[in-house]
Design an enzyme around this catalytic site. Structure first.
Site, PDB file in Angstrom:
ATOM      1  N   SER A 127      30.750  71.821  48.521  1.00  0.00           N
ATOM      2  CA  SER A 127      30.873  72.305  47.146  1.00  0.00           C
ATOM      3  C   SER A 127      29.612  73.025  46.694  1.00  0.00           C
ATOM      4  CB  SER A 127      31.181  71.149  46.191  1.00  0.00           C
ATOM      5  OG  SER A 127      30.404  70.024  46.503  1.00  0.00           O
ATOM      6  N   HIS A 144      36.777  75.647  49.897  1.00  0.00           N
ATOM      7  CA  HIS A 144      36.382  74.676  48.875  1.00  0.00           C
ATOM      8  C   HIS A 144      37.588  74.266  48.024  1.00  0.00           C
ATOM      9  CE1 HIS A 144      33.894  73.702  45.029  1.00  0.00           C
ATOM     10  NE2 HIS A 144      34.138  72.615  45.737  1.00  0.00           N
ATOM     11  N   GLU A 191      38.477  77.904  46.746  1.00  0.00           N
ATOM     12  CA  GLU A 191      37.519  79.003  46.886  1.00  0.00           C
ATOM     13  C   GLU A 191      37.304  79.242  48.375  1.00  0.00           C
ATOM     14  OE1 GLU A 191      34.594  78.757  42.997  1.00  0.00           O
ATOM     15  OE2 GLU A 191      34.169  77.365  44.626  1.00  0.00           O
ATOM     16  N   ASN A 242      31.435  76.629  39.919  1.00  0.00           N
ATOM     17  CA  ASN A 242      30.266  75.834  39.532  1.00  0.00           C
ATOM     18  C   ASN A 242      29.119  76.679  39.007  1.00  0.00           C
ATOM     19  OD1 ASN A 242      31.201  73.253  39.805  1.00  0.00           O
ATOM     20  ND2 ASN A 242      30.724  73.147  41.991  1.00  0.00           N
TER      21      ASN A 242
HETATM   22  P1  NAI Z   1      33.232  60.876  50.775  1.00  0.00           P
HETATM   23  O1  NAI Z   1      31.926  60.211  50.725  1.00  0.00           O
HETATM   24  O2  NAI Z   1      34.369  60.304  50.011  1.00  0.00           O
HETATM   25  O3  NAI Z   1      33.685  61.011  52.302  1.00  0.00           O
HETATM   26  C1  NAI Z   1      32.846  61.496  53.319  1.00  0.00           C
HETATM   27  C2  NAI Z   1      33.324  60.935  54.632  1.00  0.00           C
HETATM   28  O4  NAI Z   1      32.628  61.589  55.679  1.00  0.00           O
HETATM   29  C3  NAI Z   1      33.064  59.424  54.805  1.00  0.00           C
HETATM   30  O5  NAI Z   1      34.266  58.791  55.132  1.00  0.00           O
HETATM   31  C4  NAI Z   1      32.033  59.354  55.928  1.00  0.00           C
HETATM   32  O6  NAI Z   1      32.203  58.210  56.755  1.00  0.00           O
HETATM   33  C5  NAI Z   1      32.339  60.622  56.695  1.00  0.00           C
HETATM   34  N1  NAI Z   1      31.234  61.145  57.501  1.00  0.00           N
HETATM   35  C6  NAI Z   1      29.938  61.240  57.165  1.00  0.00           C
HETATM   36  N2  NAI Z   1      29.241  61.850  58.159  1.00  0.00           N
HETATM   37  C7  NAI Z   1      30.133  62.139  59.140  1.00  0.00           C
HETATM   38  C8  NAI Z   1      30.036  62.792  60.404  1.00  0.00           C
HETATM   39  N3  NAI Z   1      28.871  63.252  60.858  1.00  0.00           N
HETATM   40  N4  NAI Z   1      31.144  62.921  61.151  1.00  0.00           N
HETATM   41  C9  NAI Z   1      32.331  62.450  60.698  1.00  0.00           C
HETATM   42  N5  NAI Z   1      32.489  61.839  59.512  1.00  0.00           N
HETATM   43  C10 NAI Z   1      31.400  61.690  58.734  1.00  0.00           C
HETATM   44  O7  NAI Z   1      32.965  62.392  50.338  1.00  0.00           O
HETATM   45  P2  NAI Z   1      33.947  63.416  49.574  1.00  0.00           P
HETATM   46  O8  NAI Z   1      33.841  63.204  48.127  1.00  0.00           O
HETATM   47  O9  NAI Z   1      35.266  63.402  50.215  1.00  0.00           O
HETATM   48  O10 NAI Z   1      33.214  64.804  49.877  1.00  0.00           O
HETATM   49  C11 NAI Z   1      33.267  65.414  51.123  1.00  0.00           C
HETATM   50  C12 NAI Z   1      32.842  66.852  51.024  1.00  0.00           C
HETATM   51  O11 NAI Z   1      33.678  67.525  50.088  1.00  0.00           O
HETATM   52  C13 NAI Z   1      31.420  67.059  50.522  1.00  0.00           C
HETATM   53  O12 NAI Z   1      30.879  68.173  51.161  1.00  0.00           O
HETATM   54  C14 NAI Z   1      31.606  67.318  49.038  1.00  0.00           C
HETATM   55  O13 NAI Z   1      30.561  68.065  48.478  1.00  0.00           O
HETATM   56  C15 NAI Z   1      32.905  68.126  49.066  1.00  0.00           C
HETATM   57  N6  NAI Z   1      33.666  68.105  47.816  1.00  0.00           N
HETATM   58  C16 NAI Z   1      33.824  66.931  47.113  1.00  0.00           C
HETATM   59  C17 NAI Z   1      34.570  66.932  45.940  1.00  0.00           C
HETATM   60  C18 NAI Z   1      34.766  65.662  45.172  1.00  0.00           C
HETATM   61  O14 NAI Z   1      35.171  65.738  43.993  1.00  0.00           O
HETATM   62  N7  NAI Z   1      34.539  64.486  45.758  1.00  0.00           N
HETATM   63  C19 NAI Z   1      35.213  68.167  45.421  1.00  0.00           C
HETATM   64  C20 NAI Z   1      35.055  69.299  46.295  1.00  0.00           C
HETATM   65  C21 NAI Z   1      34.283  69.261  47.426  1.00  0.00           C
END
Ligand code: NAI
Length: 512
Positions: free
Chosen positions: A124, A145, A157, A195
């Protein structure tokens, strides 16, 4: 690279957190063989259980039938090892928001997958160009995104890194359209479209509160009522989390090398430092009960007297369609200025000026813009020092005749809604100046990414670019701050319009 057909692509979703689960659901529903991988096996197990429950609920609600749920779930497999992803055609990464983690993950994948496997990141805020650096064939890296919750939010996006060919973005655009999303194309710049352009929505709210113009709940009410926004900035920041919004603000500010336009607010930091993060801590601007309910501003009727005064209209009030009809007034004296004269008080539509600094000899009331004067229930006004209590009561009585409630705020150039909207437009113009995205994509991004009632350019057309520019110029003259400087793109747009108008009136003169 030509336009690729990805409609049957095998997809790997990496990261089974909030976003990964939602993206996997979308891929499965749209017919893709989908592989889910996470470093944490427990997380993946939970994700699969969560997906089963989601599909069961969709069946229960009648959104899909049993068979569709079964088919979607049958498309999902789990990868125990990253090596199992060797044969996928598209990787969508949704792991933690850390450049080093994403970079090293894609470096590993570049060794495992084929050279033409497409690498998409759901980042993001991180530069797609930076994530691509150091992997073989960096031209296959693109940003994809999604917004949270990914299955429901329409906007995606598509982010073009420095080395990403436009054809690859177009291929992903086709895929997203097939998934019934609204894809927009953007360059890899801090905050992408949403953003970045949304910054003034929050920044101007903090500004108004810091300058003690109004209260947080009246401010929210004003932006919903007059701006047509679904949520006011303060309640929205409470929902996002003051800490999360502060960190996005900081990261955009730093990524733009401390561009003053994006500077975070001291008040914002105070809220974060105090642990008043919004709904999640039950206290932000608002206080939240166990059901997350909170008290919003409720307008009272402020009429105290019946209305008797002489009323005259000057100007066309072109920026406020329906206002004069609503007030039962006809367009009268021709004038370049928009004034409703009520006895010896001038009621003017704000153009970013200060009531006290610019109107020294006449009683002056400045009016904020309203998105729909035909239906307006309230309007926001400020006044200069010359107005006395009985003048304000007269103005309130004038509007009360038409069931319009008056919210008084202190003398704040461009007041609340107009100020927010012209700054959103200006930010969109800066993005256009730098070729970040098309006008249409900018409008779609803001409408579907943050549910704005209109896109910045749609507002610009409604208000008139010349009026937007004049308002910004007044703000800049009063504050002298970089953040109120009108974009060159806006200035050129207005100049072009004026030369077209001048050209066509010349032609008319010639014909005559
Ligand atoms: P989250 O913390 O809920 O999930 C991340 C997952 O990635 C975890 O299950 C973790 O175990 C896993 N992980 C970490 N390192 C890893 C690796 N090297 N290999 C495989 N798995 C790995 O995070 P979330 O919220 O789902 O965000 C994920 C991405 O999406 C981030 O880049 C965030 O900026 C982006 N994003 C998040 C939004 C939100 O509202 N939460 C909205 C739009 C984008």
């Amino acid at each position: 690279m030509n336009n690729l057909d990805l409609s049957h692509a095998k997809i790997a979703v990496i990261g089974s957190g909030t976003m990964g689960i939602g993206i996997a659901q979308l891929a499965m529903v749209n017919g893709h063989s989908t592989v889910l991988y996470d470093l944490d096996r427990e997380k993946t197990k939970k994700a699969v259980e969560g997906l089963r429950q989601t599909f069961a609920k969709l069946v229960e609600k009648g959104k899909i039938i049993d068979k569709q749920a079964e088919q979607a779930l049958s498309r999902l497999t789990i990868a125990d090892r990253i090596e199992d992803l060797a044969d996928v055609e598209l990787v969508i990464e949704a792991v933690v928001e850390k450049l080093e983690v994403k970079q090293s993950l894609f470096q590993q994948l570049a060794e495992i997958c084929r050279d033409h496997t497409i690498f998409a990141s759901n980042t993001s805020s991180i530069s797609v160009t930076a994530i691509a650096a150091g992997i073989s064939h960096p031209e296959r890296m693109v940003g994809l995104h999604f917004f949270n919750p990914a299955p429901l939010m329409k906007l995606v996006e598509i982010v073009q890194g420095l080395k990403t060919p436009i054809d690859l973005c177009q291929s992903l655009k086709s895929l997203m359209l097939a998934w019934h999303k609204i894809p927009v194309l953007t360059k890899s710049t801090p905050g992408f479209i949403v953003n970045r352009i949304a910054r003034p929505f929050y920044a101007e709210a903090f500004r108004a509160l810091q300058e003690q113009v109004t209260t947080y709940d009246q401010l929210d009410y004003a932006l919903k009522q007059c701006g047509g926004f679904a949520m006011g900035p303060c309640e929205l920041m409470d929902l996002i989390g003051q800490d999360v919004n502060f960190s996005v603000t900081q990261s955009v500010y730093e990524a733009f090398f401390y561009e003053p336009r994006y500077r975070p607010s001291l008040l914002q930091k105070e809220l974060v430092d105090a642990g008043t993060w919004g709904r999640k801590s039950k206290q932000g601007f608002y206080h939240y009960d166990e059901k997350n309910q909170y008290l919003t501003f409720q307008p009272q009727t402020n009429v105290t007297q019946s209305f008797h005064a002489d009323v005259q209209v000057k100007g066309t009030w072109a920026q406020c369609p329906h206002l004069l009809e609503r007030l039962g007034l006809s367009r009268a004296l021709a004038s370049n200025e928009n004034i409703i004269q009520i006895d010896d008080i001038d009621l003017r539509l704000s153009q970013g000026e200060s009531a006290n600094l610019q109107y020294l000899s006449r009683k002056t009331v400045l009016m904020d813009w309203h998105h729909d004067f035909a239906q307006a229930q309230a309007i926001v006004l400020s006044h200069n020092h010359l107005c006395q209590a009985d003048d304000l009561a007269k103005i309130e009585a004038f509007f009360a005749q038409y069931q319009m409630y008056v919210i008084w705020v202190t003398d704040h150039p461009a007041l609340l809604t107009l100020r927010t909207i012209v700054l959103l437009i200006n930010e969109a113009c800066e993005a256009s100046l730098h070729g970040i995205a098309s006008m249409e994509d900018i409008d779609n991004a803001m409408r579907y990414g943050v549910n704005y009632p209109k896109g910045p350019y749609q507002w610009m057309m409604q208000l008139g670019a010349e009026y937007v520019l004049a308002t910004l110029n007044n703000l800049y003259a009063l504050y002298g701050e970089e953040k109120y400087r009108a974009s060159l793109y806006l200035k050129q747009y207005v100049a072009k319009q004026q030369s077209v108008t001048a050209g066509s009136s010349k032609n008319l003169t010639k014909c005559a």
